[in-house]
Design an enzyme around this catalytic site. Structure first.
Site, PDB file in Angstrom:
ATOM      1  N   ARG A  50     -20.078  -8.348 -29.439  1.00  0.00           N
ATOM      2  CA  ARG A  50     -18.602  -8.472 -29.589  1.00  0.00           C
ATOM      3  C   ARG A  50     -18.092  -7.237 -29.385  1.00  0.00           C
ATOM      4  O   ARG A  50     -18.424  -6.306 -29.884  1.00  0.00           O
ATOM      5  CB  ARG A  50     -18.611  -9.085 -31.060  1.00  0.00           C
ATOM      6  CG  ARG A  50     -17.080  -9.171 -31.802  1.00  0.00           C
ATOM      7  CD  ARG A  50     -16.336 -10.114 -31.065  1.00  0.00           C
ATOM      8  NE  ARG A  50     -15.207 -10.449 -31.596  1.00  0.00           N
ATOM      9  CZ  ARG A  50     -13.924  -9.607 -31.471  1.00  0.00           C
ATOM     10  NH1 ARG A  50     -13.965  -8.596 -30.951  1.00  0.00           N
ATOM     11  NH2 ARG A  50     -12.802 -10.131 -32.252  1.00  0.00           N
ATOM     12  N   GLU A  58      -8.376 -17.103 -29.213  1.00  0.00           N
ATOM     13  CA  GLU A  58      -9.509 -18.220 -29.504  1.00  0.00           C
ATOM     14  C   GLU A  58      -9.152 -19.230 -28.437  1.00  0.00           C
ATOM     15  O   GLU A  58      -8.548 -19.521 -27.726  1.00  0.00           O
ATOM     16  CB  GLU A  58      -9.474 -18.931 -30.868  1.00  0.00           C
ATOM     17  CG  GLU A  58      -9.436 -17.847 -32.016  1.00  0.00           C
ATOM     18  CD  GLU A  58     -10.818 -17.319 -32.285  1.00  0.00           C
ATOM     19  OE1 GLU A  58     -11.820 -18.321 -31.983  1.00  0.00           O
ATOM     20  OE2 GLU A  58     -10.994 -16.348 -32.456  1.00  0.00           O
ATOM     21  N   ARG A  92     -23.956 -10.740 -34.195  1.00  0.00           N
ATOM     22  CA  ARG A  92     -23.433  -9.954 -33.050  1.00  0.00           C
ATOM     23  C   ARG A  92     -23.447  -8.669 -33.191  1.00  0.00           C
ATOM     24  O   ARG A  92     -23.157  -8.015 -34.304  1.00  0.00           O
ATOM     25  CB  ARG A  92     -22.242 -10.655 -32.719  1.00  0.00           C
ATOM     26  CG  ARG A  92     -22.213 -12.257 -32.471  1.00  0.00           C
ATOM     27  CD  ARG A  92     -20.783 -12.699 -32.098  1.00  0.00           C
ATOM     28  NE  ARG A  92     -19.801 -12.313 -33.025  1.00  0.00           N
ATOM     29  CZ  ARG A  92     -18.585 -12.759 -33.123  1.00  0.00           C
ATOM     30  NH1 ARG A  92     -17.974 -13.317 -32.165  1.00  0.00           N
ATOM     31  NH2 ARG A  92     -17.881 -12.387 -34.247  1.00  0.00           N
TER      32      ARG A  92
END
Length: 161
Positions: A50, A58, A92
Protein backbone atom coordinates in the site's frame (compact mmCIF):
# COMPACT_ATOMS: atom_id res chain seq x y z
CA UNK A 1 15.49 10.64 34.58
CA UNK A 2 18.86 12.31 34.22
CA UNK A 3 19.81 14.32 31.14
CA UNK A 4 22.34 11.71 29.95
CA UNK A 5 19.81 8.87 30.26
CA UNK A 6 17.23 10.91 28.38
CA UNK A 7 19.65 11.58 25.50
CA UNK A 8 20.55 7.87 25.34
CA UNK A 9 16.87 6.99 25.18
CA UNK A 10 16.25 9.49 22.39
CA UNK A 11 19.24 8.15 20.45
CA UNK A 12 18.00 4.56 20.80
CA UNK A 13 14.50 5.52 19.64
CA UNK A 14 15.95 7.34 16.64
CA UNK A 15 18.14 4.37 15.68
CA UNK A 16 15.20 1.99 16.07
CA UNK A 17 13.02 4.12 13.79
CA UNK A 18 15.76 4.35 11.15
CA UNK A 19 16.54 0.65 11.18
CA UNK A 20 12.95 -0.56 11.55
CA UNK A 21 12.31 0.32 7.91
CA UNK A 22 13.06 -2.56 5.63
CA UNK A 23 14.02 -2.06 2.01
CA UNK A 24 12.78 -4.62 -0.46
CA UNK A 25 13.25 -4.79 -4.19
CA UNK A 26 11.10 -6.83 -6.46
CA UNK A 27 9.00 -6.98 -9.58
CA UNK A 28 5.48 -5.58 -9.63
CA UNK A 29 3.24 -8.43 -10.80
CA UNK A 30 -0.26 -7.03 -10.20
CA UNK A 31 -1.95 -3.68 -9.72
CA UNK A 32 -4.91 -3.87 -7.36
CA UNK A 33 -5.87 -0.21 -7.55
CA UNK A 34 -4.18 3.19 -7.72
CA UNK A 35 -2.41 2.85 -4.39
CA UNK A 36 -2.06 -0.92 -3.94
CA UNK A 37 -0.09 -3.56 -5.81
CA UNK A 38 1.60 -6.94 -5.49
CA UNK A 39 5.37 -7.27 -5.45
CA UNK A 40 7.27 -10.48 -6.15
CA UNK A 41 10.60 -10.48 -4.33
CA UNK A 42 13.80 -12.20 -5.43
CA UNK A 43 13.06 -15.07 -3.06
CA UNK A 44 9.59 -15.52 -4.64
CA UNK A 45 7.66 -13.97 -1.75
CA UNK A 46 4.50 -12.16 -2.81
CA UNK A 47 3.95 -8.94 -0.85
CA UNK A 48 0.89 -6.71 -0.95
CA UNK A 49 2.03 -3.09 -0.87
CA UNK A 50 0.00 0.00 0.00
CA UNK A 51 1.62 3.24 -1.16
CA UNK A 52 2.37 5.50 1.82
CA UNK A 53 0.88 8.91 2.58
CA UNK A 54 -1.68 9.05 -0.24
CA UNK A 55 -5.14 7.74 -0.96
CA UNK A 56 -6.43 7.11 -4.48
CA UNK A 57 -10.11 6.99 -5.44
CA UNK A 58 -11.98 3.82 -4.48
CA UNK A 59 -13.09 1.37 -7.19
CA UNK A 60 -16.54 2.85 -7.76
CA UNK A 61 -15.40 6.46 -7.48
CA UNK A 62 -14.68 8.70 -10.47
CA UNK A 63 -11.03 8.54 -11.58
CA UNK A 64 -10.42 5.18 -9.91
CA UNK A 65 -9.65 3.48 -13.23
CA UNK A 66 -7.40 6.33 -14.31
CA UNK A 67 -5.46 6.19 -11.03
CA UNK A 68 -5.04 2.43 -11.44
CA UNK A 69 -3.91 2.91 -15.05
CA UNK A 70 -1.41 5.58 -13.99
CA UNK A 71 0.09 3.23 -11.41
CA UNK A 72 0.13 0.37 -13.91
CA UNK A 73 1.89 2.49 -16.53
CA UNK A 74 4.41 3.65 -13.93
CA UNK A 75 5.38 0.38 -12.24
CA UNK A 76 3.69 -2.75 -13.63
CA UNK A 77 6.17 -5.41 -14.72
CA UNK A 78 9.04 -3.25 -13.46
CA UNK A 79 11.49 -3.68 -10.61
CA UNK A 80 10.88 -1.21 -7.82
CA UNK A 81 12.36 -0.39 -4.44
CA UNK A 82 9.97 -0.45 -1.52
CA UNK A 83 10.79 1.03 1.89
CA UNK A 84 8.32 -0.56 4.26
CA UNK A 85 7.76 1.13 7.58
CA UNK A 86 4.75 -0.74 8.93
CA UNK A 87 1.95 -3.18 8.18
CA UNK A 88 -1.69 -2.14 8.09
CA UNK A 89 -4.60 -4.02 9.60
CA UNK A 90 -5.01 -5.98 6.35
CA UNK A 91 -1.41 -7.20 6.41
CA UNK A 92 -0.28 -4.94 3.58
CA UNK A 93 3.13 -3.30 3.72
CA UNK A 94 2.74 0.46 4.01
CA UNK A 95 5.70 1.72 2.05
CA UNK A 96 7.44 4.40 0.08
CA UNK A 97 7.74 3.16 -3.49
CA UNK A 98 10.56 4.20 -5.82
CA UNK A 99 10.91 3.55 -9.56
CA UNK A 100 12.97 5.25 -12.28
CA UNK A 101 14.32 7.66 -9.62
CA UNK A 102 10.75 8.73 -8.80
CA UNK A 103 8.56 8.47 -5.71
CA UNK A 104 5.17 6.94 -6.59
CA UNK A 105 3.32 8.93 -3.90
CA UNK A 106 4.59 12.20 -5.36
CA UNK A 107 3.90 11.17 -8.95
CA UNK A 108 0.28 10.21 -8.19
CA UNK A 109 -0.26 13.54 -6.44
CA UNK A 110 1.35 15.52 -9.27
CA UNK A 111 -0.89 13.80 -11.82
CA UNK A 112 -3.97 14.51 -9.72
CA UNK A 113 -4.87 10.88 -9.06
CA UNK A 114 -4.53 10.89 -5.28
CA UNK A 115 -5.17 12.88 -2.15
CA UNK A 116 -2.46 13.53 0.39
CA UNK A 117 -3.55 11.34 3.32
CA UNK A 118 -3.18 13.98 6.03
CA UNK A 119 -4.58 11.66 8.69
CA UNK A 120 -1.33 9.68 8.46
CA UNK A 121 1.11 12.20 7.03
CA UNK A 122 2.08 15.79 7.67
CA UNK A 123 4.56 15.95 4.78
CA UNK A 124 4.36 19.52 3.54
CA UNK A 125 5.87 18.60 0.15
CA UNK A 126 3.07 16.13 -0.53
CA UNK A 127 0.46 18.66 0.55
CA UNK A 128 1.96 21.24 -1.81
CA UNK A 129 1.88 18.76 -4.73
CA UNK A 130 -1.82 18.11 -4.07
CA UNK A 131 -2.54 21.85 -3.94
CA UNK A 132 -0.72 22.44 -7.24
CA UNK A 133 -2.62 19.62 -8.98
CA UNK A 134 -5.88 20.95 -7.56
CA UNK A 135 -5.22 24.53 -8.68
CA UNK A 136 -4.26 23.25 -12.16
CA UNK A 137 -7.37 21.02 -12.28
CA UNK A 138 -5.35 17.91 -13.03
CA UNK A 139 -6.84 14.44 -12.90
CA UNK A 140 -9.59 14.07 -10.31
CA UNK A 141 -9.44 17.79 -9.61
CA UNK A 142 -11.38 18.34 -12.85
CA UNK A 143 -14.38 17.43 -10.68
CA UNK A 144 -15.19 20.43 -8.44
CA UNK A 145 -17.07 18.05 -6.11
CA UNK A 146 -14.40 15.37 -5.79
CA UNK A 147 -14.93 13.33 -2.62
CA UNK A 148 -11.90 12.11 -0.68
CA UNK A 149 -11.80 8.30 -0.46
CA UNK A 150 -11.96 8.32 3.35
CA UNK A 151 -15.16 10.39 3.21
CA UNK A 152 -16.56 8.16 0.46
CA UNK A 153 -15.85 5.03 2.55
CA UNK A 154 -17.44 6.64 5.59
CA UNK A 155 -20.57 7.62 3.62
CA UNK A 156 -20.77 4.10 2.18
CA UNK A 157 -20.72 2.60 5.68
CA UNK A 158 -23.45 4.99 6.82
CA UNK A 159 -25.65 4.03 3.84
CA UNK A 160 -25.33 0.32 4.74
CA UNK A 161 -26.64 0.95 8.27
Amino acid sequence: MRKGEFLNLITLLFLFSVYSQSTITGKVVAITDGDTFKLLTKDSTLIRVRVANIDCPERKQPFSKKAKQFTSDAIFDKYVKVEEFKKDRYGRSIAYVYYDNKNLSKELLKAGFAWHYVKYSNDKTLQKLEEIAKSNKKGLWLDPHAIAPWDWRSNKKKRKK
